[in-house]
Write a protein that holds these residues in place. Structure first.
Motif, mmCIF file in Angstrom:
data_model
loop_
_atom_site.group_PDB
_atom_site.id
_atom_site.type_symbol
_atom_site.label_atom_id
_atom_site.label_comp_id
_atom_site.label_asym_id
_atom_site.label_seq_id
_atom_site.Cartn_x
_atom_site.Cartn_y
_atom_site.Cartn_z
ATOM 1 N N PHE A 233 0.819 -1.222 0.000
ATOM 2 C CA PHE A 233 0.000 0.000 0.000
ATOM 3 C C PHE A 233 0.854 1.273 0.000
ATOM 4 C CE2 PHE A 233 -3.233 -3.076 1.082
ATOM 5 C CZ PHE A 233 -4.328 -2.603 0.363
ATOM 6 N N ILE A 234 2.042 1.178 0.605
ATOM 7 C CA ILE A 234 2.955 2.336 0.581
ATOM 8 C C ILE A 234 3.301 2.694 -0.860
ATOM 9 C CG2 ILE A 234 5.419 2.892 0.915
ATOM 10 C CD1 ILE A 234 5.249 1.777 3.713
ATOM 11 N N LYS A 235 3.471 1.653 -1.660
ATOM 12 C CA LYS A 235 3.894 1.823 -3.056
ATOM 13 C C LYS A 235 2.944 2.732 -3.842
ATOM 14 C CE LYS A 235 5.060 -1.204 -6.611
ATOM 15 N NZ LYS A 235 4.539 -2.423 -7.150
ATOM 16 N N ASP A 236 1.657 2.576 -3.535
ATOM 17 C CA ASP A 236 0.651 3.320 -4.301
ATOM 18 C C ASP A 236 0.260 4.655 -3.663
ATOM 19 O OD1 ASP A 236 0.570 1.226 -6.109
ATOM 20 O OD2 ASP A 236 -0.888 0.134 -4.895
ATOM 21 N N ALA A 237 0.917 5.043 -2.576
ATOM 22 C CA ALA A 237 0.501 6.252 -1.851
ATOM 23 C C ALA A 237 1.551 7.351 -1.976
ATOM 24 C CB ALA A 237 0.281 5.927 -0.387
ATOM 25 N N THR A 238 1.086 8.581 -2.013
ATOM 26 C CA THR A 238 2.033 9.696 -1.985
ATOM 27 C C THR A 238 2.041 10.363 -0.605
ATOM 28 O OG1 THR A 238 0.294 11.105 -2.870
ATOM 29 C CG2 THR A 238 1.877 10.234 -4.444
ATOM 30 N N ILE A 239 0.921 10.169 0.107
ATOM 31 C CA ILE A 239 0.829 10.686 1.482
ATOM 32 C C ILE A 239 0.490 9.516 2.406
ATOM 33 C CG2 ILE A 239 -0.571 12.111 3.046
ATOM 34 C CD1 ILE A 239 -0.861 14.083 0.699
ATOM 35 N N ILE A 240 1.261 9.391 3.472
ATOM 36 C CA ILE A 240 1.023 8.289 4.424
ATOM 37 C C ILE A 240 0.940 8.886 5.824
ATOM 38 C CG2 ILE A 240 1.999 6.158 5.398
ATOM 39 C CD1 ILE A 240 3.626 6.129 2.609
ATOM 40 N N VAL A 241 -0.106 8.522 6.548
ATOM 41 C CA VAL A 241 -0.175 8.924 7.960
ATOM 42 C C VAL A 241 -0.460 7.687 8.809
ATOM 43 C CG1 VAL A 241 -0.967 11.287 7.495
ATOM 44 C CG2 VAL A 241 -2.648 9.502 7.961
ATOM 45 N N SER A 242 0.010 7.738 10.045
ATOM 46 C CA SER A 242 -0.324 6.683 11.008
ATOM 47 C C SER A 242 -1.123 7.343 12.119
ATOM 48 C CB SER A 242 0.949 6.047 11.564
ATOM 49 O OG SER A 242 1.758 7.040 12.178
ATOM 50 N N VAL A 243 -2.137 6.637 12.603
ATOM 51 C CA VAL A 243 -2.964 7.181 13.688
ATOM 52 C C VAL A 243 -3.021 6.137 14.794
ATOM 53 C CG1 VAL A 243 -5.132 8.332 14.258
ATOM 54 C CG2 VAL A 243 -4.407 8.213 11.876
#
Lengths: 312, 225
Positions: A233-243
Motif C-alpha cells: 500500500f505504501i507503493k501506491d501512496a504519496t501521502i502516508i499517515v499513522s494514527v
C-alpha cells in the motif's frame, strides 16, 4: 471489548482444558462464571504482577495456556523483565490481557495511562502484540490466540467502543486489514483509531474542493508487523499517515516509518505520525478529552492530510 | 529427585530450577555426571559454539527447566510448575535453589506469599546462604536476618542446616515436605563461599574473580585435594 474478551476466554476454556485464567486483584465478580465452572483453572492473585507472570510462565512451560489479565500499565511496566525473560526468551504461550490501553484511564493520570506499551514490547524478540478495534474484531481474534506458539500481549480498549470492523474479513495474526481502498493517501490504524480514520475518511470524501479518497489499512497486529501488506500500500501512496492512541515514539507510526525509510527504491513520500507527543499527559478528563487534546481526532487527521496534500 | 536423563522431558520427573543461575557450573557438572549432557559439552563452557553459557538456558540444555540469570525469577516459575502438578494430579515435586543475595529481590517475597497462599507442599525452596554478596557481607549490604523467622512468618515450614554436610542434606531432603499441614518447605543451607580452597574461602575478592592462569589453577586444585 473487555467484556467480549473475558467472555471469549471463558468460552475457549470450556472447550480447551489447557486454558487457565490468572488475574491480579481484579474487580469484584470479574470472571465469576469461570471461577464457578472451572475453579481449578482460575487464579485470582494479589497485586504482584512480577510473580503473576512468572507463575504463568511456569504453567506454560508445563503445557498450559495462561491468560493473564490486569490493568495494562502495571502488566507491561511493573513486570517488564518477567515479560522479556520468563515469556519471550522461553517463547512460551502466555497471553497478557491489558485493560485500558492508551488513554482509557485518563482521569486517573499518567500512572494509569499506558502510552508506551507497543514501544516497550515491540522491541522484544518473540513477542506478539494485538490491538483490536472493537468487540467484533475481538471475537474473531480470540480463537486465533489459543494456538499461537509464543507470548501475546492483547491491548484492550475502553469497552462499548463503536463497532466498525468489517464483518466479512477473517482475523489472521500478523495480517493487516485493508478496510477502505482509495487512492494516493494511506491511513494506517490500530485499535480504536480505525474508527477515527473512518470518520476522517468521510470528512475527506465530503470535502468537494479536494475530492480525496484515502485507503485505510488497519493493523490489529502491531507485531509481527505485516511488512508485505504495508509495503504494497505504501507503493501506491504519496501521502502516508499513522494514527494511534500511543506515543509517537516506538509504536505503529515508528514501525511504518522504519519500513518507509528503507524503501530506497521509491520516490520520497510525505509522512506524518499522529499520536501522543513525547510527553506525559498533564490533563485529566475523559479518554475523548485527551484524544482531542493530543489531536487524535477525525478532524485533525483530515486537517493534517489536507495540509500535506496542499503542500504537494 | 526422580528424573530420566535419557528422557529429560519425562512428565513425572521432579523439577529443579537453579534460580541463582550464576551458580551454573555446579549444575553443569551434575548434569554431566547424571548423563544429561556430555563431557564434550562441559569442555565448551561459554564457548561460541557451546550449549553451556554463563547462565543456564532451558532451550539449549537438557535437564534445565528454566533459563535463569537475572535474580528473583525462579521461585515464581516453580510455583507455576507446582500448581500445574496440582491441576493435573501429578505427583512430581519442584525444587528451587535461590541465593541469599537473591532474596533482596522483592519478587522472591511476592512468590513466597503466593506459595503459602496455595499451600504448595510440593514446592521446596533451598537457599544457599553463604552470607556474602557482591559488595560485602549480606548482613552489611542488605540484612536478611532473621531469615528463618521471616520464611516462617510467610508460612513456610523451615529447616536450617550446614550446607556442606551432605548427610544432613540427604536426611532433610528425604523428609519433605517438612510439615504435614500443606505448607511449602524451605531449607536454609548455611554455606561458605569457596569452601575448602585455601585463599579463596570466604574471600570477597573471589566473588567475581575469574583471572585464573594454569599455574594458579593447579595450586587451587592441589589445595582442594
Amino acid at each position: 471489548m473487555r467484556k467480549k474478551c473475558l467472555e471469549m476466554i471463558y468460552n475457549l476454556a470450556l472447550q480447551d482444558p489447557r486454558i487457565v485464567f490468572l488475574g491480579s486483584d481484579l474487580g469484584a465478580g470479574t470472571m465469576s462464571e469461570f471461577r464457578n465452572d472451572m475453579p481449578d483453572r482460575f487464579f485470582m492473585e494479589g497485586i504482584c504482577e512480577a510473580n503473576l507472570i512468572g507463575m504463568a510462565a511456569g504453567m506454560a512451560m508445563e503445557g498450559k495456556i495462561p491468560y493473564v489479565n490486569t490493568i495494562a500499565p502495571f502488566l507491561t511496566r511493573r513486570a517488564y523483565e518477567q515479560i522479556i525473560l520468563d515469556l519471550c526468551l522461553h517463547n512460551i504461550p502466555v497471553r497478557l490481557v491489558g485493560n485500558g490501553g492508551g488513554l482509557v484511564y485518563a482521569p486517573l493520570g499518567p500512572t494509569h495511562q499506558v502510552i508506551e506499551d507497543f514501544a516497550a514490547l515491540r522491541s522484544i524478540p518473540n513477542m506478539c502484540i494485538l490491538s483490536p478495534s472493537d468487540a467484533r474484531e475481538m471475537e474473531k481474534m480470540m480463537p486465533e490466540t489459543v494456538n499461537w506458539p509464543g507470548p501475546i500481549y492483547i491491548r484492550l480498549a475502553k469497552g462499548y467502543d463503536p463497532i466498525v470492523t468489517p464483518l466479512n474479513l477473517p482475523f489472521v495474526i500478523g495480517k493487516a486489514v485493508p478496510v477502505k481502498i482509495g487512492k494516493d493517501i494511506l491511513i494506517t490504524t490500530t485499535g480504536i483509531t480505525l474508527n477515527i480514520a473512518l470518520e476522517a475518511e468521510k470528512l475527506l470524501k465530503n470535502d468537494k474542493n479536494h475530492n480525496l479518497t484515502p485507503t485505510i489499512l488497519h493493523l490489529p497486529t502491531i507485531k509481527p508487523f505485516d511488512k508485505d501488506t504495508v509495503s504494497k500500500f505504501i507503493k501506491d501512496a504519496t501521502i502516508i499517515v499513522s494514527v494511534e492512541e500511543h506515543s509517537i515514539t516506538g509504536g505503529l507510526g515508528s514501525a511504518v516509518a522504519e519500513l518507509l525509510a528503507e524503501k530506497n527504491d521509491l520516490k520520497p513520500r510525505k509522512f506524518k505520525r499522529i499520536g501522543i507527543p513525547d510527553k506525559f499527559s498533564d490533563r485529566y478528563g475523559s479518554q475523548n478529552d485527551l484524544l482531542k487534546y493530543f489531536g487524535i481526532t477525525p478532524e485533525n487527521v483530515e486537517k493534517i492530510i489536507l495540509k500535506l496534500w496542499e503542500s504537494e | 529427585m526422580q528424573y530420566r536423563s535419557n528422557e529429560p522431558n519425562w512428565d513425572d520427573r521432579d523439577r529443579f530450577i537453579l534460580s541463582k543461575g550464576h551458580g551454573c557450573l555446579a549444575l553443569y557438572v551434575m548434569l554431566e555426571e547424571k548423563g544429561f549432557i556430555s563431557p564434550k559439552d562441559l569442555k565448551k563452557f561459554c564457548a561460541f559454539d557451546g550449549i553451556l553459557g554463563g547462565h543456564p538456558e532451558r532451550s539449549k540444555i537438557p535437564g534445565v527447566e528454566a533459563s535463569t540469570g537475572s535474580l528473583g525469577h525462579g521461585l515464581s516459575i516453580g510455583i507455576g510448575m507446582a500448581l500445574r502438578a496440582r491441576m493435573d494430579q501429578k505427583g512430581y515435586r519442584v525444587f528451587v535453589v535461590a541465593g541469599d543475595g537473591e532474596c533482596n529481590e522483592g519478587s522472591i517475597w511476592e512468590a513466597a506469599l503466593c506459595a503459602s497462599k496455595h499451600r504448595l507442599d510440593n514446592l521446596t525452596l533451598i537457599i544457599d546462604y553463604n552470607h556474602m554478596q557482591s559488595y560485602g557481607l549480606t548482613e552489611q549490604i542488605f540484612p536478611l536476618e532473621p531469615l528463618s523467622e521471616k520464611l516462617k512468618a510467610f508460612n513456610f515450614s523451615v529447616k536450617e542446616i550446614d550446607g556442606h554436610d551432605v548427610n544432613a542434606l540427604k536426611e532433610k531432603l528425604s523428609s519433605l515436605p517438612f510439615s504435614l499441614h500443606k505448607k511449602p518447605s524451605a531449607l536454609i543451607c548455611h554455606t561458605v563461599k569457596g569452601k575448602g580452597i585455601s585463599g579463596v574461602e570466604h574471600n570477597l575478592k573471589w566473588h567475581h574473580s575469574n583471572k585464573v592462569d594454569s599455574e594458579l589453577a593447579q595450586k587451587l586444585i592441589q589445595g582442594i585435594l
